[in-house]
Design an enzyme around this catalytic site. Structure first.
Site, PDB file in Angstrom:
ATOM      1  N   SER A  13       0.840  -1.214   0.000  1.00 29.38           N
ATOM      2  CA  SER A  13       0.000   0.000   0.000  1.00 29.38           C
ATOM      3  C   SER A  13       0.873   1.262   0.000  1.00 29.38           C
ATOM      4  CB  SER A  13      -0.980  -0.001   1.165  1.00 29.38           C
ATOM      5  OG  SER A  13      -0.311   0.084   2.395  1.00 29.38           O
ATOM      6  N   ASN A  14       2.045   1.188   0.627  1.00 32.98           N
ATOM      7  CA  ASN A  14       2.953   2.344   0.568  1.00 32.98           C
ATOM      8  C   ASN A  14       3.518   2.544  -0.837  1.00 32.98           C
ATOM      9  OD1 ASN A  14       3.628   3.819   3.266  1.00 32.98           O
ATOM     10  ND2 ASN A  14       3.351   1.671   3.817  1.00 32.98           N
ATOM     11  N   LEU A  87      17.103  -8.031   6.070  1.00 33.56           N
ATOM     12  CA  LEU A  87      18.204  -7.145   6.462  1.00 33.56           C
ATOM     13  C   LEU A  87      19.018  -6.788   5.216  1.00 33.56           C
ATOM     14  CD1 LEU A  87      19.317  -6.097   9.194  1.00 33.56           C
ATOM     15  CD2 LEU A  87      20.890  -8.032   9.178  1.00 33.56           C
ATOM     16  N   HIS A 104       9.545   2.848   9.727  1.00 30.53           N
ATOM     17  CA  HIS A 104       9.187   1.890  10.769  1.00 30.53           C
ATOM     18  C   HIS A 104       7.883   2.370  11.406  1.00 30.53           C
ATOM     19  CE1 HIS A 104       9.887  -1.332  13.570  1.00 30.53           C
ATOM     20  NE2 HIS A 104       9.469  -0.510  14.525  1.00 30.53           N
ATOM     21  N   ASP A 145      16.412  -1.337  11.940  1.00 28.33           N
ATOM     22  CA  ASP A 145      15.782  -0.183  12.602  1.00 28.33           C
ATOM     23  C   ASP A 145      16.733   0.682  13.433  1.00 28.33           C
ATOM     24  OD1 ASP A 145      13.370  -1.196  11.561  1.00 28.33           O
ATOM     25  OD2 ASP A 145      13.088  -2.455  13.323  1.00 28.33           O
ATOM     26  N   GLU A 174       1.826   7.201   7.712  1.00 28.31           N
ATOM     27  CA  GLU A 174       2.774   6.766   6.662  1.00 28.31           C
ATOM     28  C   GLU A 174       2.390   7.377   5.322  1.00 28.31           C
ATOM     29  OE1 GLU A 174       2.615   2.479   6.715  1.00 28.31           O
ATOM     30  OE2 GLU A 174       3.993   2.373   8.388  1.00 28.31           O
TER      31      GLU A 174
HETATM   32  C1  GRF Z   1       4.152  -0.517   6.846  1.00 26.17           C
HETATM   33  O1  GRF Z   1       3.419  -0.422   8.021  1.00 26.17           O
HETATM   34  C2  GRF Z   1       5.574  -0.073   7.067  1.00 26.17           C
HETATM   35  O2  GRF Z   1       5.706   0.874   8.054  1.00 26.17           O
HETATM   36  C3  GRF Z   1       6.232  -1.330   7.519  1.00 26.17           C
HETATM   37  O3  GRF Z   1       5.606  -2.349   6.770  1.00 26.17           O
HETATM   38  C4  GRF Z   1       4.300  -1.949   6.399  1.00 26.17           C
HETATM   39  C5  GRF Z   1       4.148  -2.113   4.923  1.00 26.17           C
HETATM   40  O4  GRF Z   1       2.821  -2.011   4.497  1.00 26.17           O
HETATM   41  N1  GRF Z   1       7.664  -1.220   7.443  1.00 26.17           N
HETATM   42  P1  GRF Z   1       2.489  -2.009   2.948  1.00 26.17           P
HETATM   43  O5  GRF Z   1       3.078  -3.284   2.350  1.00 26.17           O
HETATM   44  O6  GRF Z   1       3.079  -0.780   2.346  1.00 26.17           O
HETATM   45  O7  GRF Z   1       0.993  -2.025   2.852  1.00 26.17           O
END
Ligand code: GRF
Length: 188
Positions: A13-14, A87, A104, A145, A174
């Site tokens: 989704s990001n 990693l 994160h 992280d 996000e």
């Molecule tokens: C997000 O919550 C991001 O912060 C974390 O993994 C998740 C990814 O979500 N690192 P998506 O795959 O972008 O929906």
């Protein structure tokens, strides 16, 4: 023109949010997505959005320079980890020193490190009765992280919030901030 590579392991989704944020920007392009999980929904999203998506395996990632070669062949100048669970190996960190960021879904240094991903993070936040959570954008180093923090944004955690409610608030942060912060870094 800045060319971005996004690395993702899950739903993506990001990735879609980045695509929408930059689609009318003529200076910044999402050139490629690398995915380590052949079953991840991000692959379908990329197909729909028309973003090249390459599925990578452990040997390519950890025991060769193949990934760097792929990134160079696309002239990638900046890497965004958007829910990427492996990693990052030294060769990639060196090749993209301070040109690789992660998001994160909590306020680091709390609730970070191995095993702290996805809903595990939000469950831990609720179990510890935190009154706030949020997002952390940071540079990537050789530990999960732990790279230098670039940006944080907070949201309240109410006493009755479920982990899913916390996750929803964090996702909103996000989507609102992550592409903007990357855009700011690219302009600096
Ligand atoms: C997000 O919550 C991001 O912060 C974390 O993994 C998740 C990814 O979500 N690192 P998506 O795959 O972008 O929906």
């Amino acid at each position: 023109m800045n060319k971005l590579a996004l690395l993702a392991s899950g739903s993506g989704s990001n990735v879609e949010n980045f695509y929408n944020y930059f689609k009318n920007n003529h200076d910044i392009e999402i050139s490629i997505v690398l995915c380590n999980n052949p079953k991840a929904f991000v692959i379908e999203r990329c197909r729909r959005l028309g973003i090249p998506c390459v599925v990578i395996n452990r040997t390519q990632f950890y025991n060769s320079d193949e990934i760097i070669e792929v990134l160079k062949s696309y002239s990638i100048d900046f890497i965004v980890l958007a829910g990427f669970l492996w990693l990052i190996p030294d060769n990639l960190i060196k090749a993209y020193n301070r040109k690789m960021v992660n998001i994160h879904p909590a306020l680091l240094p709390k609730f970070g490190g191995k095993g702290m991903y996805g809903d595990n993070v939000h469950k831990a936040v609720v179990e510890h009765k935190e009154v706030k959570s949020g997002i952390t954008v940071h540079y990537v180093n050789e530990n999960f992280d732990e790279g230098e923090i670039i940006f944080q944004a907070e949201c309240p955690v109410l006493p009755d919030d479920t982990y899913a409610e916390v996750a929803a608030k964090v996702h909103e942060l996000e989507y609102a901030w992550f592409p903007r912060i990357v855009e700011r870094l690219l302009k600096e």
